[in-house]
Design a protein around this motif. Sequence first.
Motif, mmCIF file in Angstrom:
data_model
loop_
_atom_site.group_PDB
_atom_site.id
_atom_site.type_symbol
_atom_site.label_atom_id
_atom_site.label_comp_id
_atom_site.label_asym_id
_atom_site.label_seq_id
_atom_site.Cartn_x
_atom_site.Cartn_y
_atom_site.Cartn_z
ATOM 1 N N SER A 1 -0.517 18.636 25.366
ATOM 2 C CA SER A 1 0.026 18.780 26.759
ATOM 3 C C SER A 1 -1.267 18.133 27.722
ATOM 4 N N LEU A 2 -0.933 17.354 28.112
ATOM 5 C CA LEU A 2 -2.228 16.866 29.623
ATOM 6 C C LEU A 2 -2.365 17.752 30.207
ATOM 7 N N VAL A 3 -1.134 18.231 30.159
ATOM 8 C CA VAL A 3 -0.860 19.483 31.511
ATOM 9 C C VAL A 3 -1.464 20.899 31.616
ATOM 10 N N GLU A 4 -0.878 20.974 29.915
ATOM 11 C CA GLU A 4 -2.046 22.334 29.888
ATOM 12 C C GLU A 4 -3.534 21.713 30.289
ATOM 13 N N VAL A 5 -3.954 20.803 29.191
ATOM 14 C CA VAL A 5 -5.721 21.175 29.308
ATOM 15 C C VAL A 5 -5.728 20.498 30.653
ATOM 16 N N LEU A 6 -5.451 19.903 31.794
ATOM 17 C CA LEU A 6 -5.954 19.659 33.096
ATOM 18 C C LEU A 6 -6.052 21.295 33.833
ATOM 19 N N VAL A 7 -4.157 21.406 33.700
ATOM 20 C CA VAL A 7 -4.426 23.437 34.157
ATOM 21 C C VAL A 7 -5.997 24.407 34.265
ATOM 22 N N GLU A 8 -6.002 24.520 32.488
ATOM 23 C CA GLU A 8 -6.907 25.193 31.922
ATOM 24 C C GLU A 8 -8.659 24.422 32.710
ATOM 25 N N ARG A 9 -8.405 23.486 32.595
ATOM 26 C CA ARG A 9 -9.812 22.320 33.590
ATOM 27 C C ARG A 9 -9.993 23.177 34.788
ATOM 28 N N PHE A 10 -8.933 23.022 35.559
ATOM 29 C CA PHE A 10 -9.258 23.467 36.901
ATOM 30 C C PHE A 10 -9.502 24.568 37.046
ATOM 31 N N LYS A 11 -8.638 25.550 36.146
ATOM 32 C CA LYS A 11 -8.542 26.789 36.893
ATOM 33 C C LYS A 11 -10.382 27.269 35.854
ATOM 34 N N VAL B 1 -13.305 26.182 36.448
ATOM 35 C CA VAL B 1 -14.430 24.835 37.348
ATOM 36 C C VAL B 1 -14.653 24.968 38.486
ATOM 37 N N ASP B 2 -15.659 25.202 38.943
ATOM 38 C CA ASP B 2 -15.065 25.207 40.962
ATOM 39 C C ASP B 2 -14.409 24.363 41.515
ATOM 40 N N HIS B 3 -15.088 22.588 40.376
ATOM 41 C CA HIS B 3 -15.309 21.731 41.433
ATOM 42 C C HIS B 3 -14.493 20.479 40.960
ATOM 43 N N LEU B 4 -13.452 20.149 41.150
ATOM 44 C CA LEU B 4 -12.724 19.051 39.755
ATOM 45 C C LEU B 4 -11.648 18.274 41.468
ATOM 46 N N VAL B 5 -11.777 17.360 41.599
ATOM 47 C CA VAL B 5 -11.358 16.592 42.070
ATOM 48 C C VAL B 5 -10.734 15.038 40.806
ATOM 49 N N LEU B 6 -9.253 14.641 40.930
ATOM 50 C CA LEU B 6 -8.934 14.148 40.009
ATOM 51 C C LEU B 6 -8.188 13.283 40.492
ATOM 52 N N ALA B 7 -8.312 12.152 39.988
ATOM 53 C CA ALA B 7 -6.375 10.762 40.957
ATOM 54 C C ALA B 7 -6.180 10.115 40.103
ATOM 55 N N VAL B 8 -4.615 10.508 39.696
ATOM 56 C CA VAL B 8 -3.425 10.315 39.348
ATOM 57 C C VAL B 8 -2.707 9.314 40.037
ATOM 58 N N THR B 9 -1.858 8.872 38.950
ATOM 59 C CA THR B 9 -1.730 6.925 39.279
ATOM 60 C C THR B 9 0.422 7.471 38.811
ATOM 61 N N PRO B 10 0.712 8.458 39.734
ATOM 62 C CA PRO B 10 1.758 9.534 39.168
ATOM 63 C C PRO B 10 3.205 8.087 38.414
ATOM 64 N N GLU B 11 3.182 6.372 38.825
ATOM 65 C CA GLU B 11 3.853 5.604 38.277
ATOM 66 C C GLU B 11 3.642 5.141 36.600
ATOM 67 N N GLY B 12 2.160 5.225 36.171
ATOM 68 C CA GLY B 12 1.548 5.593 35.025
ATOM 69 C C GLY B 12 1.728 3.930 34.581
ATOM 70 N N GLU C 1 3.170 19.130 38.502
ATOM 71 C CA GLU C 1 3.147 20.552 37.968
ATOM 72 C C GLU C 1 1.734 21.119 37.000
ATOM 73 N N ILE C 2 1.094 19.836 37.299
ATOM 74 C CA ILE C 2 -0.842 20.692 37.477
ATOM 75 C C ILE C 2 -0.905 21.259 38.913
ATOM 76 N N ALA C 3 -1.113 20.129 39.602
ATOM 77 C CA ALA C 3 -0.975 20.959 41.179
ATOM 78 C C ALA C 3 -0.203 21.902 41.158
ATOM 79 N N ARG C 4 0.416 22.902 40.626
ATOM 80 C CA ARG C 4 1.460 23.612 41.052
ATOM 81 C C ARG C 4 0.801 24.857 40.311
#
Length: 182
Positions: A85-95, A97-108, A122-125
């Motif tokens: 789950s990329l969402v779970e991995v990235l949520v954990e990563r955000f939690k 670290v102190d600094h994380l800015v990620l660019a995402v293209t939702p069109e994919g 979902e990641i942001a929320r």
Amino acid sequence: MNLSRTILKLFGWTVKLTVPDYPKCIICVAPHTSNWDFVIGELAIASVGRKAGFLMKESWFFWPLGPIFRSLGGVPVPRRRKNYSLVEVLVERFKRVDHLVLAVTPEGTRSRTDRWHTGFLEIARQADVPIALAAIDFKTKCAQITETFVPTGDNEADLCAIKAYYSKFTGLHNENFSTDPQ
């Protein structure tokens, strides 16, 4: 004047940035109709003295591009991997670290699609980080990040609002850009 700003100016591009320099956020980038979007985006963020990582499908992380993309902050996105789950991995990563800015293209994809991915919402929320709305407009040759979006938890409504925001922008291959409902 830095090199990125000089290159953009040479090609007639401007950068407009009014959102705060959040220590943690997702940068939602659209339209995404060409590989040039990546180049313009990287130059634009560097031209204002900021850094952002980015999500990119893992098939692009081959030698010699892989080490280059990773050094620029690239995060490989696996496709078709079971029990991942990329969402779970990235949520954990955000939690974590102190600094994380990620660019995402939702069109994919650079191809036309009405079906935008909602994982970034979902990641942001779940990570409680804002979403900075970035547009790369080839009509006006302006790369901009001027709006912040905070997800409500209603992904369908949030995506409609985000698509409405992006409907005024033009991609390089605009026939491949859609803000139509899913």
